[in-house]
Design a protein around this motif. Structure first.
Motif, short mmCIF file in Angstrom:
data_model
loop_
_atom_site.label_atom_id
_atom_site.label_comp_id
_atom_site.label_asym_id
_atom_site.label_seq_id
_atom_site.Cartn_x
_atom_site.Cartn_y
_atom_site.Cartn_z
N GLU A 179 14.41 -8.05 -5.21
CA GLU A 179 15.74 -8.62 -4.99
C GLU A 179 16.61 -8.54 -6.23
OE1 GLU A 179 14.87 -12.53 -3.57
OE2 GLU A 179 14.61 -11.87 -1.48
N ARG A 180 15.98 -8.43 -7.38
CA ARG A 180 16.72 -8.27 -8.63
C ARG A 180 17.09 -6.81 -8.90
NH1 ARG A 180 16.42 -12.13 -12.86
NH2 ARG A 180 15.65 -14.16 -12.15
N GLY A 181 16.72 -5.93 -7.98
CA GLY A 181 17.09 -4.54 -8.12
C GLY A 181 16.03 -3.65 -8.73
N MET A 182 14.84 -4.18 -8.95
CA MET A 182 13.78 -3.36 -9.51
C MET A 182 13.11 -2.51 -8.44
SD MET A 182 11.64 -5.66 -12.23
CE MET A 182 12.41 -6.46 -13.64
N ARG A 183 12.57 -1.38 -8.88
CA ARG A 183 11.66 -0.61 -8.05
C ARG A 183 10.28 -1.24 -8.25
NH1 ARG A 183 9.41 5.52 -9.23
NH2 ARG A 183 8.37 5.81 -7.21
N VAL A 184 9.67 -1.71 -7.17
CA VAL A 184 8.44 -2.48 -7.29
C VAL A 184 7.28 -1.78 -6.57
CG1 VAL A 184 7.33 -4.70 -6.90
CG2 VAL A 184 9.78 -4.61 -7.39
N TRP A 185 6.22 -1.53 -7.31
CA TRP A 185 4.97 -1.06 -6.72
C TRP A 185 4.21 -2.28 -6.22
CZ3 TRP A 185 4.19 3.94 -5.77
CH2 TRP A 185 4.85 4.89 -6.55
N VAL A 186 4.01 -2.34 -4.92
CA VAL A 186 3.32 -3.46 -4.28
C VAL A 186 1.88 -3.03 -4.03
CG1 VAL A 186 3.29 -4.99 -2.28
CG2 VAL A 186 5.48 -4.18 -3.21
N THR A 187 0.95 -3.59 -4.79
CA THR A 187 -0.42 -3.12 -4.70
C THR A 187 -1.32 -4.09 -3.95
OG1 THR A 187 -1.46 -4.09 -6.68
CG2 THR A 187 -0.04 -2.16 -7.01
N ALA A 188 -2.31 -3.53 -3.29
CA ALA A 188 -3.34 -4.29 -2.59
C ALA A 188 -4.59 -3.42 -2.53
CB ALA A 188 -2.88 -4.69 -1.20
N ARG A 189 -5.69 -4.02 -2.11
CA ARG A 189 -6.97 -3.29 -2.12
C ARG A 189 -7.06 -2.25 -1.01
NH1 ARG A 189 -11.25 -8.07 -2.31
NH2 ARG A 189 -9.64 -8.98 -0.97
N THR A 190 -6.29 -2.41 0.06
CA THR A 190 -6.31 -1.43 1.14
C THR A 190 -4.91 -0.85 1.36
OG1 THR A 190 -5.82 -2.99 2.93
CG2 THR A 190 -8.14 -2.76 2.26
N ARG A 191 -4.89 0.35 1.90
CA ARG A 191 -3.60 1.01 2.16
C ARG A 191 -2.79 0.22 3.18
NH1 ARG A 191 -2.59 5.73 0.46
NH2 ARG A 191 -4.81 6.18 0.20
N GLU A 192 -3.49 -0.35 4.18
CA GLU A 192 -2.80 -1.08 5.23
C GLU A 192 -2.13 -2.34 4.67
OE1 GLU A 192 -5.71 1.64 6.75
OE2 GLU A 192 -5.96 -0.04 5.35
N ALA A 193 -2.85 -3.07 3.83
CA ALA A 193 -2.29 -4.31 3.26
C ALA A 193 -1.12 -4.00 2.34
CB ALA A 193 -3.38 -5.08 2.53
N ALA A 194 -1.26 -2.95 1.54
CA ALA A 194 -0.18 -2.58 0.62
C ALA A 194 1.06 -2.16 1.39
CB ALA A 194 -0.64 -1.47 -0.31
N ALA A 195 0.87 -1.37 2.45
CA ALA A 195 2.00 -0.88 3.24
C ALA A 195 2.71 -2.03 3.95
CB ALA A 195 1.52 0.15 4.25
N ALA A 196 1.95 -2.95 4.51
CA ALA A 196 2.56 -4.07 5.24
C ALA A 196 3.39 -4.94 4.29
CB ALA A 196 1.49 -4.90 5.92
N ALA A 197 2.82 -5.26 3.12
CA ALA A 197 3.54 -6.11 2.17
C ALA A 197 4.76 -5.40 1.61
CB ALA A 197 2.60 -6.54 1.04
N ALA A 198 4.62 -4.11 1.31
CA ALA A 198 5.74 -3.36 0.75
C ALA A 198 6.90 -3.29 1.72
CB ALA A 198 5.27 -1.95 0.37
N THR A 199 6.59 -3.09 2.98
CA THR A 199 7.64 -3.07 4.01
C THR A 199 8.36 -4.41 4.07
OG1 THR A 199 6.45 -1.44 5.33
CG2 THR A 199 8.10 -2.78 6.47
N GLU A 200 7.61 -5.48 3.94
CA GLU A 200 8.19 -6.82 4.05
C GLU A 200 9.09 -7.16 2.87
OE1 GLU A 200 6.69 -11.46 4.42
OE2 GLU A 200 5.34 -9.83 5.00
N VAL A 201 8.69 -6.75 1.67
CA VAL A 201 9.43 -7.19 0.47
C VAL A 201 10.40 -6.14 -0.06
CG1 VAL A 201 7.49 -8.66 -0.15
CG2 VAL A 201 7.73 -6.43 -1.25
N GLY A 202 10.34 -4.92 0.48
CA GLY A 202 11.25 -3.89 0.01
C GLY A 202 10.74 -3.15 -1.21
#
Length: 228
Positions: A24-47
């Motif tokens: 939300e502050r304008g950063m490009r954020v790598w959203v990491t998780a232990r599985t591809r599915e969890a990382a993808a779901a969270a990344a979609t949610e937070v941008g």
């Protein structure tokens, strides 16, 4: 210039909310998780952008580091929570070893892997999410508060100590430990007096957005020095 941040353990809880607030502050954020599915779901949610990263797996860490060329902010958030009732004499030592691997060795390995990318930043920041349970001066949950939570408290005290030593080794970076405070990341915690997740995450974000004149080598909660 758009800054880049990476948050470990961002599939849920404080990590996901930290990723959201940084995005939300304008950063490009790598959203990491232990599985591809969890990382993808969270990344979609937070941008943010998804990335698989298991802090207990050196191969996973190396793979993630190879995918990130430049980095301004590293947030070591991933954590393991052993039995809260465990004491020095009753703790399951297998659980302790697992927590030690995640809470201490994990950020150690992750930071080593990403320091080369951080060195390319004009203002690199490293934030390690720890806890007041590892503090000698936290009256409510600290090391002198009683025998419970011993494995978790010991790992967080070690993470605090490691952060302080890391800051001394990296004087050109802002390196700090942050206690988000008791945060409602699980059912029933709000009834225990835990604060909302956005408030706990904001404590972490404060250290993630420090400027070049900001403090380093400290332990903070909500931007205020916390006792070691």
């Amino acid at each position: 210039m758009i800054e880049t941040a990476l948050v470990t353990g961002a599939g849920r809880g404080i990590g996901k909310e930290v990723a959201r607030q940084l995005a939300e502050r304008g950063m490009r954020v790598w959203v990491t998780a232990r599985t591809r599915e969890a990382a993808a779901a969270a990344a979609t949610e937070v941008g943010g952008e998804p990335l698989v990263l298991d802090v207990t797996d050196p191969a996973s860490i190396d793979g993630a580091a190879a995918a990130v060329a430049d980095l301004d902010v590293l947030v070591n958030n991933a954590a393991s929570y052993p039995d809260w009732g465990a004491t020095a004499l009753t703790a399951d030592l297998d659980e302790l070893e697992a927590a030690w691997r995640t809470n201490v060795v994990g950020p150690w390995l992750v930071t080593r892997a990403f320091v080369p990318a951080l060195r390319r930043s004009p203002n690199p920041r490293i934030v390690t999410v720890t806890s007041g349970s590892g503090s000698h001066g936290d009256e409510q949950f600290g090391l002198s508060s009683g025998p419970a939570m011993t494995p978790y408290a010991v790992t967080k005290a070690a993470a605090n100590a490691w952060t302080r030593k890391l800051a001394a080794e990296l004087p050109d970076m802002r390196v700090n430990a942050v206690d988000p405070g008791l945060t409602a990341t699980a059912p029933g915690m709000a009834e225990m007096g835990a604060r909302p997740v956005p408030e706990g995450a904001a404590s972490v974000v404060w250290a993630a957005v420090l400027d070049q004149d900001g403090p380093t080598g400290g332990f903070f909660r909500d931007g205020v020095p916390h006792p070691w």
